[in-house]
Motif scaffolding. Structure first.
Motif: not given
Length: 329
Positions: A176-185
């Motif tokens: 889940e692309v999400h702030p706090g993850e390495i993929a966030f946008d």
């Protein structure tokens, strides 16, 4: 025929499984995306104990519910994050402040989740990866490209043995692309998928609520990453910038009206779900639409029932004829 409508149970993991099943059915859902914590699914036990799997299946069958995905968000976060006291909220209590043991537990538990998913007959596990570089979001003190690349490589190295087990079990992991993850946008996702291009079992859980407030058009994200969409969350958010509030949230908790944006129950925010459904139809997505209900300003049972009704209404199918066929010569 409409897509399967499921309820993600992460925000409901305080309820025992039978209560969860009964309420979900009463609220109009076809199935559950089961949280791998709280009172719902224990991945280790599910991987090792077939009688436990039988119990879960029996409960789902009793209420005529399906399970096509497991949710492992707080577990996966403990893989990529490290030395953060907040992880104590996610890991077993006896591991508190033991950073190496928390990571080891998370890696093993993610492996168990793949086995549990196969045994339950669902072949997608949604979740987070964590990120060793989220702390570098703003580039001061100065952040080098080498530091960022090192973070992506660390995630690749940590998740490779986990994904080996996913591959062995024929299960897909959907980040889940999400702030706090390495993929966030958008572009951080593009970079991560390039890093994992040799792992077909690694894909995305599309959730528009984390994109809309960043200024990203969710339906364009969905369209561009179509081949990697393994699961879909239905979740809304509203941007309410008033000249004082900002997008970074000011360390103000969700639900507070002073925030510049908040998660909202479906249909009460800014996400254009019709555009999303049109893209889902165009790309041939036939998986579940899973409601992740989060709205600190609304009663959750009222909201989840209303959300089910909203998805039923918006989930139209593509036409199988051209609209002008009837007037052709």
């Amino acid at each position: 025929m409409a897509r399967l409508l499921t309820l993600m149970t992460c925000q409901w993991a305080d309820l025992d499984m039978e209560t969860m099943c009964r309420k979900a059915k009463e609220m109009g859902y076809d199935g559950l995306e089961l949280a791998c914590w709280g009172k719902h699914l224990d991945p280790k036990r599910a991987a090792e104990d077939d009688s436990y799997i039988a119990e879960i299946k029996a409960l789902l069958e009793k209420y005529n519910l399906k399970c096509e995905a497991l949710a492992t968000h707080i577990i996966g976060q403990c893989v990529g994050d490290y030395d953060d006291p907040r992880l104590n909220n996610f890991a077993p209590a006896e591991l508190a402040d033991k950073k190496d043991e928390i990571r080891a537990w998370a890696i093993e538990t993610m492996k168990y989740s793949a086995i549990a998913a196969r045994k339950l007959g669902c072949y997608v596990v949604t979740g987070f990866t964590g990120s060793p570089i989220w702390k570098y979001l703003y580039s001061f003190p100065q952040t080098t490209e080498e530091m960022i690349e090192h973070g992506y490589q660390e995630i690749y190295d940590l998740w490779t043995p986990i994904l080996d087990i996913f591959a062995e079990n024929g299960v897909q992991f959907a980040l889940e692309v999400h702030p706090g993850e390495i993929a966030f946008d958008y572009y951080s996702t593009k970079r991560l998928l390039k890093k994992f291009e040799d792992r077909p079992e690694f894909g995305l859980n599309f959730d528009p609520s984390h994109l809309i407030w960043q200024g990203i058009q969710p339906h364009l994200f969905l369209q561009d990453f179509a081949e990697k969409i393994y699961h879909v969350h239905m979740k809304d958010a509203a941007v309410t910038l008033d000249g004082r509030s900002g997008l970074l949230g000011s360390h103000i908790d969700f639900g507070d009206l002073r925030r510049g944006w908040n998660f909202r129950s479906l249909g009460h925010g800014d996400v254009k779900f019709e555009e999303i459904v049109r893209v889902l139809n165009a790309i041939g997505y036939e998986g579940p639409l899973s409601v992740e209900w989060e709205d600190s300003g609304m009663d959750r049972e009222y909201g989840a029932k209303e959300a089910a009704e909203f998805v039923r209404k918006i989930d139209f199918r593509a036409s199988d004829v051209k609209f002008d066929s009837a007037i052709a010569n």
